[in-house]
Design a protein around this motif. Structure first.
Motif, PDB file in Angstrom:
ATOM      1  N   GLN A   1      15.626 -27.781 -21.167  1.00  3.67           N
ATOM      2  CA  GLN A   1      15.160 -27.380 -22.498  1.00  3.67           C
ATOM      3  C   GLN A   1      15.674 -28.389 -23.515  1.00  3.67           C
ATOM      4  OE1 GLN A   1      16.891 -23.489 -22.831  1.00  3.67           O
ATOM      5  NE2 GLN A   1      18.870 -24.248 -23.496  1.00  3.67           N
ATOM      6  N   ASN A   2      15.089 -28.364 -24.695  1.00  5.34           N
ATOM      7  CA  ASN A   2      15.466 -29.314 -25.742  1.00  5.34           C
ATOM      8  C   ASN A   2      16.864 -29.015 -26.268  1.00  5.34           C
ATOM      9  OD1 ASN A   2      15.198 -29.663 -29.103  1.00  5.34           O
ATOM     10  ND2 ASN A   2      14.718 -31.434 -27.848  1.00  5.34           N
ATOM     11  N   ILE A   3      17.754 -30.014 -26.165  1.00  3.13           N
ATOM     12  CA  ILE A   3      19.106 -29.836 -26.703  1.00  3.13           C
ATOM     13  C   ILE A   3      19.443 -30.874 -27.760  1.00  3.13           C
ATOM     14  CG2 ILE A   3      20.005 -28.679 -24.651  1.00  3.13           C
ATOM     15  CD1 ILE A   3      21.227 -31.301 -23.771  1.00  3.13           C
ATOM     16  N   GLY A   4      18.563 -31.856 -27.961  1.00  4.04           N
ATOM     17  CA  GLY A   4      18.796 -32.818 -29.036  1.00  4.04           C
ATOM     18  C   GLY A   4      18.874 -34.250 -28.554  1.00  4.04           C
ATOM     19  N   ARG A   5      18.360 -35.151 -29.396  1.00  2.00           N
ATOM     20  CA  ARG A   5      18.317 -36.557 -29.027  1.00  2.00           C
ATOM     21  C   ARG A   5      19.704 -37.149 -28.829  1.00  2.00           C
ATOM     22  NH1 ARG A   5      17.865 -42.049 -32.043  1.00  2.00           N
ATOM     23  NH2 ARG A   5      19.627 -40.989 -32.974  1.00  2.00           N
ATOM     24  N   GLY A   6      20.664 -36.727 -29.654  1.00  3.38           N
ATOM     25  CA  GLY A   6      22.015 -37.258 -29.527  1.00  3.38           C
ATOM     26  C   GLY A   6      22.617 -36.982 -28.164  1.00  3.38           C
ATOM     27  N   ARG A   7      22.496 -35.739 -27.715  1.00  8.26           N
ATOM     28  CA  ARG A   7      23.015 -35.390 -26.390  1.00  8.26           C
ATOM     29  C   ARG A   7      22.242 -36.109 -25.304  1.00  8.26           C
ATOM     30  NH1 ARG A   7      27.549 -34.676 -25.262  1.00  8.26           N
ATOM     31  NH2 ARG A   7      27.709 -33.288 -27.072  1.00  8.26           N
ATOM     32  N   ALA A   8      20.945 -36.307 -25.521  1.00  9.13           N
ATOM     33  CA  ALA A   8      20.133 -37.041 -24.548  1.00  9.13           C
ATOM     34  C   ALA A   8      20.615 -38.480 -24.399  1.00  9.13           C
ATOM     35  CB  ALA A   8      18.658 -37.005 -24.960  1.00  9.13           C
ATOM     36  N   VAL A   9      20.931 -39.125 -25.505  1.00  9.97           N
ATOM     37  CA  VAL A   9      21.450 -40.504 -25.452  1.00  9.97           C
ATOM     38  C   VAL A   9      22.802 -40.526 -24.741  1.00  9.97           C
ATOM     39  CG1 VAL A   9      22.253 -42.485 -26.787  1.00  9.97           C
ATOM     40  CG2 VAL A   9      20.204 -41.267 -27.513  1.00  9.97           C
ATOM     41  N   SER A  10      23.678 -39.602 -25.102  1.00 11.35           N
ATOM     42  CA  SER A  10      24.998 -39.533 -24.464  1.00 11.35           C
ATOM     43  C   SER A  10      24.874 -39.371 -22.953  1.00 11.35           C
ATOM     44  CB  SER A  10      25.806 -38.364 -25.034  1.00 11.35           C
ATOM     45  OG  SER A  10      26.298 -38.643 -26.321  1.00 11.35           O
ATOM     46  N   ASN A  11      24.013 -38.480 -22.517  1.00 11.94           N
ATOM     47  CA  ASN A  11      23.839 -38.261 -21.084  1.00 11.94           C
ATOM     48  C   ASN A  11      23.271 -39.506 -20.409  1.00 11.94           C
ATOM     49  OD1 ASN A  11      24.853 -35.671 -21.176  1.00 11.94           O
ATOM     50  ND2 ASN A  11      22.861 -34.692 -21.380  1.00 11.94           N
ATOM     51  N   GLY A  12      22.382 -40.196 -21.101  1.00  8.68           N
ATOM     52  CA  GLY A  12      21.859 -41.448 -20.566  1.00  8.68           C
ATOM     53  C   GLY A  12      22.951 -42.494 -20.408  1.00  8.68           C
ATOM     54  N   PHE A  13      23.819 -42.610 -21.412  1.00  9.74           N
ATOM     55  CA  PHE A  13      24.933 -43.558 -21.350  1.00  9.74           C
ATOM     56  C   PHE A  13      25.865 -43.247 -20.181  1.00  9.74           C
ATOM     57  CE2 PHE A  13      25.214 -45.011 -26.100  1.00  9.74           C
ATOM     58  CZ  PHE A  13      24.001 -45.660 -25.954  1.00  9.74           C
ATOM     59  N   LYS A  14      26.083 -41.955 -19.942  1.00  7.64           N
ATOM     60  CA  LYS A  14      27.037 -41.557 -18.902  1.00  7.64           C
ATOM     61  C   LYS A  14      26.549 -41.897 -17.496  1.00  7.64           C
ATOM     62  CE  LYS A  14      29.177 -37.834 -21.583  1.00  7.64           C
ATOM     63  NZ  LYS A  14      29.342 -36.368 -21.732  1.00  7.64           N
ATOM     64  N   VAL A  15      25.247 -41.795 -17.265  1.00  6.99           N
ATOM     65  CA  VAL A  15      24.726 -42.095 -15.925  1.00  6.99           C
ATOM     66  C   VAL A  15      24.350 -43.567 -15.768  1.00  6.99           C
ATOM     67  CG1 VAL A  15      23.866 -39.747 -15.636  1.00  6.99           C
ATOM     68  CG2 VAL A  15      22.316 -41.514 -16.504  1.00  6.99           C
ATOM     69  N   ALA A  16      24.335 -44.304 -16.869  1.00 11.03           N
ATOM     70  CA  ALA A  16      23.953 -45.722 -16.829  1.00 11.03           C
ATOM     71  C   ALA A  16      24.965 -46.547 -16.052  1.00 11.03           C
ATOM     72  CB  ALA A  16      23.818 -46.258 -18.259  1.00 11.03           C
ATOM     73  N   LYS A  17      24.497 -47.650 -15.501  1.00 10.81           N
ATOM     74  CA  LYS A  17      25.369 -48.530 -14.709  1.00 10.81           C
ATOM     75  C   LYS A  17      25.603 -49.884 -15.372  1.00 10.81           C
ATOM     76  CE  LYS A  17      23.743 -46.557 -10.304  1.00 10.81           C
ATOM     77  NZ  LYS A  17      22.704 -45.676 -10.861  1.00 10.81           N
ATOM     78  N   GLY A  18      24.940 -50.133 -16.489  1.00 14.23           N
ATOM     79  CA  GLY A  18      25.021 -51.446 -17.114  1.00 14.23           C
ATOM     80  C   GLY A  18      26.333 -51.710 -17.833  1.00 14.23           C
ATOM     81  N   LYS A  19      26.701 -52.979 -17.892  1.00  9.59           N
ATOM     82  CA  LYS A  19      27.860 -53.402 -18.687  1.00  9.59           C
ATOM     83  C   LYS A  19      27.580 -53.143 -20.166  1.00  9.59           C
ATOM     84  CE  LYS A  19      30.573 -57.532 -19.871  1.00  9.59           C
ATOM     85  NZ  LYS A  19      30.734 -59.003 -19.621  1.00  9.59           N
ATOM     86  N   PHE A  20      26.326 -53.376 -20.563  1.00 12.87           N
ATOM     87  CA  PHE A  20      25.879 -53.096 -21.919  1.00 12.87           C
ATOM     88  C   PHE A  20      24.890 -51.937 -21.862  1.00 12.87           C
ATOM     89  CE2 PHE A  20      26.388 -57.835 -21.769  1.00 12.87           C
ATOM     90  CZ  PHE A  20      27.620 -57.868 -22.414  1.00 12.87           C
ATOM     91  N   VAL A  21      25.010 -51.012 -22.817  1.00 16.54           N
ATOM     92  CA  VAL A  21      24.087 -49.877 -22.877  1.00 16.54           C
ATOM     93  C   VAL A  21      23.547 -49.773 -24.295  1.00 16.54           C
ATOM     94  CG1 VAL A  21      25.185 -48.559 -21.028  1.00 16.54           C
ATOM     95  CG2 VAL A  21      25.973 -48.239 -23.380  1.00 16.54           C
TER      96      VAL A  21
END
Length: 241
Positions: free
Chosen positions: A68-88
């Motif tokens: 469900q929709n929880i907000g763009r900010g949390r979506a970005v944070s979750n994306g950063f957490k699962v990301a593997k890049g040196k730069f995000v």
């Protein structure tokens, strides 16, 4: 992995596939080793089906879905957490600022900056003047109330050294649009090196931004005043340590 680009989606079926193709074209041309993390923040249209198609088509697409929709900010944070890049980093999914600028931002991070963000410069037309007034007014209040030397905290085009901001993500309370202010102010207070890159702002009429400029102004102000108390505590904690 050199770079992780985060795209957050809430009913972006009209633009998602084309936006991903544009980003891929830029990053492939510049020979960056990258992944694209697409976070579906509770879409009710065909966005997730398009995401699944892109994942099947390309091996460097990663998907993350909120039920469900929880907000763009949390979506970005979750994306950063699962990301593997040196730069995000992330950019607006409707590509309000073209991805051709991504290599410029990564170059600044490679120079030694911890954060590289887009500083909006507005065109002299009706839309530009309205956006300029609201943008400058808000950022004036950010500087006045929080005592930070940041010119534009709200732009949807930000890139970071992942190791520098991971520990900040769990400290952020906001899950929606005020997230941008929090991540920037917390980065500033932490002493991260921030580069603001001035570029012309051009609204994308096709993107269907979910930001309500006038309706959200009062909410932003309330959150700004509330966050001021947190900033004062953070400064006191820094002095005591």
């Amino acid at each position: 992995m050199e770079l992780s680009v985060i795209l957050t989606c809430l009913n972006q079926e009209k633009v998602l596939e084309q936006s991903v193709e544009e980003i891929r074209k830029v990053l492939n041309t510049n020979k960056l080793k990258y992944e694209i993390v697409i976070v579906d923040d509770g879409s009710t249209d065909s966005t997730y089906s398009i995401m699944k198609g892109l994942e099947k088509k390309y091996n460097n697409i990663m998907l993350f879905k909120h039920p469900q929709n929880i907000g763009r900010g949390r979506a970005v944070s979750n994306g950063f957490k699962v990301a593997k890049g040196k730069f995000v980093g992330f950019l607006d999914t409707d590509l309000e600022l073209h991805p051709k600028y991504i290599p410029m931002f990564i170059k600044e991070l490679k120079k030694g900056y911890d954060v590289a963000i887009y500083l909006r410069k507005y065109r002299l037309n009706m839309i530009g003047l309205i956006r300029a007034f609201t943008g400058y007014s808000y950022n004036f209040l950010v500087r006045l109330l929080l005592n930070v030397k940041l010119k534009d905290t709200e732009t949807g085009f930000k890139f970071f050294r992942r190791d520098k901001i991971l520990d900040l993500l769990d400290e952020i309370k906001e899950e929606r649009w005020f997230w941008d202010t929090e991540i920037m102010v917390r980065s500033y207070l932490k002493g991260l090196k921030i580069r603001e890159i001035p570029l012309i702002y051009t609204p994308n009429k096709e993107g269907g931004s979910t930001v309500r400029i006038f309706q959200d102004s009062l909410d932003f102000l309330k959150k700004l005043i509330k966050f001021r108390k947190t900033v004062i505590k953070l400064r006191k904690r820094s002095i005591l340590s």
